[in-house]
Scaffold this active site. Structure first.
Site, PDB file in Angstrom:
ATOM      1  N   ARG A   8     -91.456 -14.026  13.017  1.00 35.27           N
ATOM      2  CA  ARG A   8     -90.069 -14.830  13.054  1.00 35.27           C
ATOM      3  C   ARG A   8     -89.647 -15.644  11.825  1.00 35.27           C
ATOM      4  O   ARG A   8     -88.640 -15.600  11.555  1.00 35.27           O
ATOM      5  CB  ARG A   8     -90.530 -16.066  14.236  1.00 35.27           C
ATOM      6  CG  ARG A   8     -90.404 -15.762  15.483  1.00 35.27           C
ATOM      7  CD  ARG A   8     -90.640 -16.792  16.487  1.00 35.27           C
ATOM      8  NE  ARG A   8     -92.083 -17.228  16.247  1.00 35.27           N
ATOM      9  CZ  ARG A   8     -92.944 -17.482  17.087  1.00 35.27           C
ATOM     10  NH1 ARG A   8     -92.542 -17.610  18.394  1.00 35.27           N
ATOM     11  NH2 ARG A   8     -94.195 -17.770  16.737  1.00 35.27           N
TER      12      ARG A   8
ATOM     13  N   LEU B 119     -90.436 -11.161  18.395  1.00 31.87           N
ATOM     14  CA  LEU B 119     -90.791 -10.147  19.181  1.00 31.87           C
ATOM     15  C   LEU B 119     -90.771 -10.420  20.643  1.00 31.87           C
ATOM     16  O   LEU B 119     -90.966  -9.493  21.412  1.00 31.87           O
ATOM     17  CB  LEU B 119     -92.294  -9.709  18.782  1.00 31.87           C
ATOM     18  CG  LEU B 119     -92.502  -9.290  17.233  1.00 31.87           C
ATOM     19  CD1 LEU B 119     -93.921  -9.613  16.927  1.00 31.87           C
ATOM     20  CD2 LEU B 119     -92.035  -7.936  17.227  1.00 31.87           C
TER      21      LEU B 119
ATOM     22  N   TYR C 284    -101.775 -16.301  28.624  1.00 32.12           N
ATOM     23  CA  TYR C 284    -102.586 -15.817  27.465  1.00 32.12           C
ATOM     24  C   TYR C 284    -103.829 -14.967  27.883  1.00 32.12           C
ATOM     25  O   TYR C 284    -103.879 -13.779  27.445  1.00 32.12           O
ATOM     26  CB  TYR C 284    -103.080 -16.922  26.627  1.00 32.12           C
ATOM     27  CG  TYR C 284    -103.725 -16.579  25.273  1.00 32.12           C
ATOM     28  CD1 TYR C 284    -102.914 -16.003  24.192  1.00 32.12           C
ATOM     29  CD2 TYR C 284    -105.052 -16.827  25.183  1.00 32.12           C
ATOM     30  CE1 TYR C 284    -103.479 -15.904  23.032  1.00 32.12           C
ATOM     31  CE2 TYR C 284    -105.665 -16.718  23.840  1.00 32.12           C
ATOM     32  CZ  TYR C 284    -104.691 -16.019  22.857  1.00 32.12           C
ATOM     33  OH  TYR C 284    -105.442 -15.461  21.497  1.00 32.12           O
TER      34      TYR C 284
HETATM   35  P1  NAP Z   1    -101.461 -17.370  13.335  1.00 29.84           P
HETATM   36  O1  NAP Z   1    -102.103 -18.050  12.333  1.00 29.84           O
HETATM   37  O2  NAP Z   1    -100.433 -18.485  14.369  1.00 29.84           O
HETATM   38  O3  NAP Z   1    -100.386 -16.354  12.796  1.00 29.84           O
HETATM   39  C1  NAP Z   1     -99.609 -15.632  13.915  1.00 29.84           C
HETATM   40  C2  NAP Z   1     -98.332 -14.747  13.148  1.00 29.84           C
HETATM   41  O4  NAP Z   1     -97.749 -14.114  14.221  1.00 29.84           O
HETATM   42  C3  NAP Z   1     -97.547 -15.747  12.563  1.00 29.84           C
HETATM   43  O5  NAP Z   1     -97.226 -15.163  11.121  1.00 29.84           O
HETATM   44  C4  NAP Z   1     -96.231 -15.706  13.465  1.00 29.84           C
HETATM   45  O6  NAP Z   1     -95.081 -15.993  12.704  1.00 29.84           O
HETATM   46  C5  NAP Z   1     -96.367 -14.625  14.087  1.00 29.84           C
HETATM   47  N1  NAP Z   1     -95.812 -14.526  15.566  1.00 29.84           N
HETATM   48  C6  NAP Z   1     -96.219 -14.905  16.498  1.00 29.84           C
HETATM   49  N2  NAP Z   1     -95.560 -15.045  17.523  1.00 29.84           N
HETATM   50  C7  NAP Z   1     -94.458 -13.945  16.982  1.00 29.84           C
HETATM   51  C8  NAP Z   1     -93.200 -13.560  17.660  1.00 29.84           C
HETATM   52  N3  NAP Z   1     -92.787 -13.867  18.888  1.00 29.84           N
HETATM   53  N4  NAP Z   1     -92.424 -12.897  16.923  1.00 29.84           N
HETATM   54  C9  NAP Z   1     -92.546 -12.643  15.653  1.00 29.84           C
HETATM   55  N5  NAP Z   1     -93.679 -13.068  14.926  1.00 29.84           N
HETATM   56  C10 NAP Z   1     -94.562 -13.913  15.701  1.00 29.84           C
HETATM   57  O7  NAP Z   1    -102.381 -16.677  14.660  1.00 29.84           O
HETATM   58  P2  NAP Z   1    -103.591 -16.263  14.336  1.00 29.84           P
HETATM   59  O8  NAP Z   1    -104.588 -17.216  14.859  1.00 29.84           O
HETATM   60  O9  NAP Z   1    -104.001 -15.452  13.160  1.00 29.84           O
HETATM   61  O10 NAP Z   1    -103.818 -15.133  15.768  1.00 29.84           O
HETATM   62  C11 NAP Z   1    -103.440 -13.835  15.320  1.00 29.84           C
HETATM   63  C12 NAP Z   1    -104.046 -12.992  16.721  1.00 29.84           C
HETATM   64  O11 NAP Z   1    -105.142 -13.335  16.837  1.00 29.84           O
HETATM   65  C13 NAP Z   1    -103.026 -13.373  17.848  1.00 29.84           C
HETATM   66  O12 NAP Z   1    -103.054 -12.232  18.851  1.00 29.84           O
HETATM   67  C14 NAP Z   1    -104.087 -14.439  18.593  1.00 29.84           C
HETATM   68  O13 NAP Z   1    -104.117 -14.326  20.050  1.00 29.84           O
HETATM   69  C15 NAP Z   1    -105.574 -13.797  18.321  1.00 29.84           C
HETATM   70  N6  NAP Z   1    -106.681 -14.813  18.203  1.00 29.84           N
HETATM   71  C16 NAP Z   1    -106.810 -15.532  17.069  1.00 29.84           C
HETATM   72  C17 NAP Z   1    -107.940 -16.269  17.046  1.00 29.84           C
HETATM   73  C18 NAP Z   1    -108.171 -17.341  16.231  1.00 29.84           C
HETATM   74  O14 NAP Z   1    -109.631 -17.861  16.282  1.00 29.84           O
HETATM   75  N7  NAP Z   1    -107.698 -17.580  15.089  1.00 29.84           N
HETATM   76  C19 NAP Z   1    -108.778 -16.117  18.416  1.00 29.84           C
HETATM   77  C20 NAP Z   1    -108.527 -15.228  19.415  1.00 29.84           C
HETATM   78  C21 NAP Z   1    -107.467 -14.596  19.292  1.00 29.84           C
HETATM   79  P3  NAP Z   1     -94.261 -17.099  12.692  1.00 29.84           P
HETATM   80  O15 NAP Z   1     -95.293 -18.424  12.492  1.00 29.84           O
HETATM   81  O16 NAP Z   1     -93.063 -16.856  11.779  1.00 29.84           O
HETATM   82  O17 NAP Z   1     -93.781 -17.267  14.127  1.00 29.84           O
END
Ligand code: NAP
Length: 269
Positions: free
Chosen positions: A39, A65, A154
């Site tokens: 985004r 997305l 979620y």
């Molecule tokens: P993050 O740091 O928030 O990064 C997420 C990225 O995805 C950002 O670059 C964001 O872009 C992009 N994004 C999210 N929604 C979007 C949309 N609708 N359209 C386009 N871009 C979008 O998250 P993360 O912690 O790395 O998580 C990544 C994945 O791992 C996710 O599926 C999450 O559920 C999973 N996960 C993470 C953890 C954890 O401990 N970190 C634990 C369990 C699962 P913008 O900022 O530009 O929106």
């Protein structure tokens, strides 16, 4: 080990931050070409410039997305830029806390944020993946197995991602396309840091979570997540499909005694 992904084209969602950023950097370190959908624009454009200066492609595509047109557009853009797509890494998502009290509209929106675009990206890239005999990696979450409370959308999305991983592994095996999921539990990202910063005592909040992670009593790093993703996406995993791999220091599955005791007590056992 040569992962043999040099010049392969990876389409990554949410690759500008957190776990996605770790994946993008690892793919590029192995010589792959990346298309990165997000985004926000600033981080994605900066990454594109950083790698262009080194002669590498980290093509930024702006899009939300939750909009199916943006999903189709992202696939079109990646295809137009590189002429092929070898792998899809579905990673973008957010634990948005759409719970039972919030109602069906909030639930539906959460599915759009976390699940529907996983399907859409693969649907729109299907012919490309068949042509390249490519692969798909879906990033899930431990919440699909453990629950969390207050986050129905979620949890349902992440459960759906596991189901689709197995379903697509069967659908696509005849085309030589492998499909696997990688699940974090507690991975340290800037967003996680920001969330904990809101706690009364952020250090104590971090320590409390770390005490429950058996291996090393620490968060998983984005690099540890990325290493598993890129290995599974590489031909070095050529006979691995339909697998749901937890990269979580043992947090999700090990004996509760080891996820709820501190190091001193553990060593005394
Ligand atoms: P993050 O740091 O928030 O990064 C997420 C990225 O995805 C950002 O670059 C964001 O872009 C992009 N994004 C999210 N929604 C979007 C949309 N609708 N359209 C386009 N871009 C979008 O998250 P993360 O912690 O790395 O998580 C990544 C994945 O791992 C996710 O599926 C999450 O559920 C999973 N996960 C993470 C953890 C954890 O401990 N970190 C634990 C369990 C699962 P913008 O900022 O530009 O929106």
């Amino acid at each position: 080990m040569d992962l043999e992904i040099k010049d392969k084209v990876a389409l990554v969602t949410g690759g500008s931050k957190g776990i996605g950023l770790g994946i993008v950097r690892r793919l590029l370190a192995e010589g792959a070409k990346v298309a990165n959908v997000n985004r926000s624009t600033a981080e994605g454009e900066a990454l594109q410039e950083e790698y262009a200066a080194q002669g590498q492609d980290c093509f930024f595509i702006q899009g939300d997305l939750t909009d199916l047109n943006a999903c189709e557009h992202a696939v079109d853009q990646a295809r137009t830029k590189f002429g092929r797509i070898d792998m899809i890494v579905n990673n973008a998502g957010v634990n948005d806390g759409a719970g039972l009290e919030d109602g069906p509209e909030a639930f539906l929106l959460s599915l759009q944020r976390n699940l529907i675009h996983y399907y859409a990206m693969v649907h729109y890239a299907l012919d490309d993946l068949k042509a390249s005999r490519g692969c798909i990696i879906n990033i899930g979450s431990k919440v699909c197995e453990t629950g969390q409370g207050g986050t129905s959308g979620y949890a349902a999305s992440k459960g759906g991602i596991n189901g689709l991983t197995r379903e697509w592994a069967i659908d696509l095996a005849p085309h030589g396309i492998r499909v696997n999921a990688v699940l974090p539990a507690e991975t340290w990202t800037p967003l996680y840091e920001k969330c904990l910063a809101g706690a009364d005592d952020p250090q104590a909040a971090r320590a409390e979570i770390e005490a429950m992670i058996p291996l090393g009593r620490r968060f998983t790093t984005i690099e540890e997540m990325a290493d598993m993703v890129v290995f599974l996406a590489s031909p070095r995993s050529s006979h691995t499909t339909g697998q749901i791999v937890f990269v979580d220091g043992g947090y999700t599955h090990l004996d509760r005694r080891f996820t709820s005791t501190n190091e001193t007590e553990l060593n005394a056992k």
